[in-house]
Design a protein around this motif. Sequence first.
Motif, PDB file in Angstrom:
ATOM      1  N   GLU A  56     -24.457  10.592  19.217  1.00 18.83           N
ATOM      2  CA  GLU A  56     -23.285  10.495  20.356  1.00 18.83           C
ATOM      3  C   GLU A  56     -22.910  10.059  19.239  1.00 18.83           C
ATOM      4  O   GLU A  56     -21.459  10.583  19.073  1.00 18.83           O
ATOM      5  CB  GLU A  56     -23.112   8.948  21.219  1.00 18.83           C
ATOM      6  CG  GLU A  56     -24.606   9.021  21.417  1.00 18.83           C
ATOM      7  CD  GLU A  56     -24.554   8.124  23.059  1.00 18.83           C
ATOM      8  OE1 GLU A  56     -24.319   7.113  23.015  1.00 18.83           O
ATOM      9  OE2 GLU A  56     -25.415   7.751  24.231  1.00 18.83           O
ATOM     10  N   LEU A  57     -22.734  10.028  17.550  1.00 16.17           N
ATOM     11  CA  LEU A  57     -21.916   9.163  16.777  1.00 16.17           C
ATOM     12  C   LEU A  57     -21.197  10.939  16.126  1.00 16.17           C
ATOM     13  O   LEU A  57     -19.869  10.458  16.310  1.00 16.17           O
ATOM     14  CB  LEU A  57     -22.112   8.849  15.666  1.00 16.17           C
ATOM     15  CG  LEU A  57     -21.264   8.436  14.664  1.00 16.17           C
ATOM     16  CD1 LEU A  57     -20.760   7.389  14.555  1.00 16.17           C
ATOM     17  CD2 LEU A  57     -22.104   7.740  13.279  1.00 16.17           C
ATOM     18  N   LEU A  58     -22.362  12.319  15.856  1.00 18.52           N
ATOM     19  CA  LEU A  58     -21.352  13.119  15.376  1.00 18.52           C
ATOM     20  C   LEU A  58     -21.039  14.044  16.742  1.00 18.52           C
ATOM     21  O   LEU A  58     -20.103  15.426  15.336  1.00 18.52           O
ATOM     22  CB  LEU A  58     -22.069  13.176  13.569  1.00 18.52           C
ATOM     23  CG  LEU A  58     -22.066  12.397  13.076  1.00 18.52           C
ATOM     24  CD1 LEU A  58     -23.037  12.614  11.856  1.00 18.52           C
ATOM     25  CD2 LEU A  58     -20.204  11.929  12.418  1.00 18.52           C
ATOM     26  N   GLY A  59     -21.952  13.632  16.713  1.00 24.53           N
ATOM     27  CA  GLY A  59     -22.195  14.767  18.909  1.00 24.53           C
ATOM     28  C   GLY A  59     -22.762  16.616  18.067  1.00 24.53           C
ATOM     29  O   GLY A  59     -23.425  16.736  17.066  1.00 24.53           O
ATOM     30  N   LEU A  60     -22.305  17.465  18.863  1.00 23.91           N
ATOM     31  CA  LEU A  60     -22.426  18.312  18.066  1.00 23.91           C
ATOM     32  C   LEU A  60     -22.157  19.916  17.642  1.00 23.91           C
ATOM     33  O   LEU A  60     -20.684  19.756  17.256  1.00 23.91           O
ATOM     34  CB  LEU A  60     -23.055  19.675  19.791  1.00 23.91           C
ATOM     35  CG  LEU A  60     -23.120  19.389  20.827  1.00 23.91           C
ATOM     36  CD1 LEU A  60     -23.149  19.713  21.492  1.00 23.91           C
ATOM     37  CD2 LEU A  60     -25.278  19.516  20.051  1.00 23.91           C
ATOM     38  N   CYS A  61     -22.725  20.619  16.429  1.00 22.93           N
ATOM     39  CA  CYS A  61     -21.997  21.344  15.231  1.00 22.93           C
ATOM     40  C   CYS A  61     -22.595  22.441  14.770  1.00 22.93           C
ATOM     41  O   CYS A  61     -23.708  22.253  15.856  1.00 22.93           O
ATOM     42  CB  CYS A  61     -21.984  20.775  14.175  1.00 22.93           C
ATOM     43  SG  CYS A  61     -21.324  21.296  12.484  1.00 22.93           S
ATOM     44  N   ILE A  62     -21.792  23.694  15.632  1.00 30.60           N
ATOM     45  CA  ILE A  62     -21.702  24.718  15.866  1.00 30.60           C
ATOM     46  C   ILE A  62     -21.736  25.745  14.729  1.00 30.60           C
ATOM     47  O   ILE A  62     -20.321  25.531  13.773  1.00 30.60           O
ATOM     48  CB  ILE A  62     -21.671  26.130  16.976  1.00 30.60           C
ATOM     49  CG1 ILE A  62     -22.233  27.260  16.969  1.00 30.60           C
ATOM     50  CG2 ILE A  62     -19.582  26.316  16.460  1.00 30.60           C
ATOM     51  CD1 ILE A  62     -21.765  27.082  18.264  1.00 30.60           C
ATOM     52  N   LEU A  63     -22.936  26.638  13.662  1.00 28.59           N
ATOM     53  CA  LEU A  63     -22.230  27.416  12.718  1.00 28.59           C
ATOM     54  C   LEU A  63     -22.423  28.765  12.786  1.00 28.59           C
ATOM     55  O   LEU A  63     -23.139  29.289  12.994  1.00 28.59           O
ATOM     56  CB  LEU A  63     -23.288  26.740  11.126  1.00 28.59           C
ATOM     57  CG  LEU A  63     -23.761  27.950  10.047  1.00 28.59           C
ATOM     58  CD1 LEU A  63     -22.331  28.207   9.450  1.00 28.59           C
ATOM     59  CD2 LEU A  63     -24.451  27.681   9.014  1.00 28.59           C
ATOM     60  N   VAL A  64     -21.395  29.893  13.161  1.00 29.45           N
ATOM     61  CA  VAL A  64     -21.593  31.100  13.049  1.00 29.45           C
ATOM     62  C   VAL A  64     -21.410  32.310  11.629  1.00 29.45           C
ATOM     63  O   VAL A  64     -20.738  32.027  11.136  1.00 29.45           O
ATOM     64  CB  VAL A  64     -20.873  31.769  14.067  1.00 29.45           C
ATOM     65  CG1 VAL A  64     -20.612  33.258  13.953  1.00 29.45           C
ATOM     66  CG2 VAL A  64     -20.543  30.780  15.183  1.00 29.45           C
ATOM     67  N   TYR A  65     -22.680  32.253  11.448  1.00 26.80           N
ATOM     68  CA  TYR A  65     -22.665  33.395   9.986  1.00 26.80           C
ATOM     69  C   TYR A  65     -23.304  34.327   9.902  1.00 26.80           C
ATOM     70  O   TYR A  65     -23.485  34.654  10.565  1.00 26.80           O
ATOM     71  CB  TYR A  65     -24.064  32.754   8.960  1.00 26.80           C
ATOM     72  CG  TYR A  65     -23.801  32.659   7.052  1.00 26.80           C
ATOM     73  CD1 TYR A  65     -22.982  31.873   6.626  1.00 26.80           C
ATOM     74  CD2 TYR A  65     -24.517  33.399   7.102  1.00 26.80           C
ATOM     75  CE1 TYR A  65     -22.900  31.815   5.718  1.00 26.80           C
ATOM     76  CE2 TYR A  65     -24.678  33.783   5.317  1.00 26.80           C
ATOM     77  CZ  TYR A  65     -24.111  32.819   5.225  1.00 26.80           C
ATOM     78  OH  TYR A  65     -23.887  33.060   3.495  1.00 26.80           O
TER      79      TYR A  65
END
Length: 72
Positions: A56-65
């Motif tokens: 909840e604090l930082l949420g979702l993160c996506i990496l497209v490489y």
Amino acid sequence: MKFEYYNDTGRDISIHAATESSGITCDMSIIKPLETRTFIIPTDTYPWVKMWDHGELLGLCILVYAKKDEVN
């Protein structure tokens, strides 16, 4: 090449800074729910995608490489 990601998670998704450093061009702002984001992939590469859930604090993160095929 274009790679499109559709956010159907119902949550905001941040984009990892390594996305741009791998040569991909995109809008680096938060991807809102029900939003589509286009990633422009460099020639002779393909998209490798990873997503993290930091809670909840930082949420979702996506990496497209941008990856290149390795010839053995």
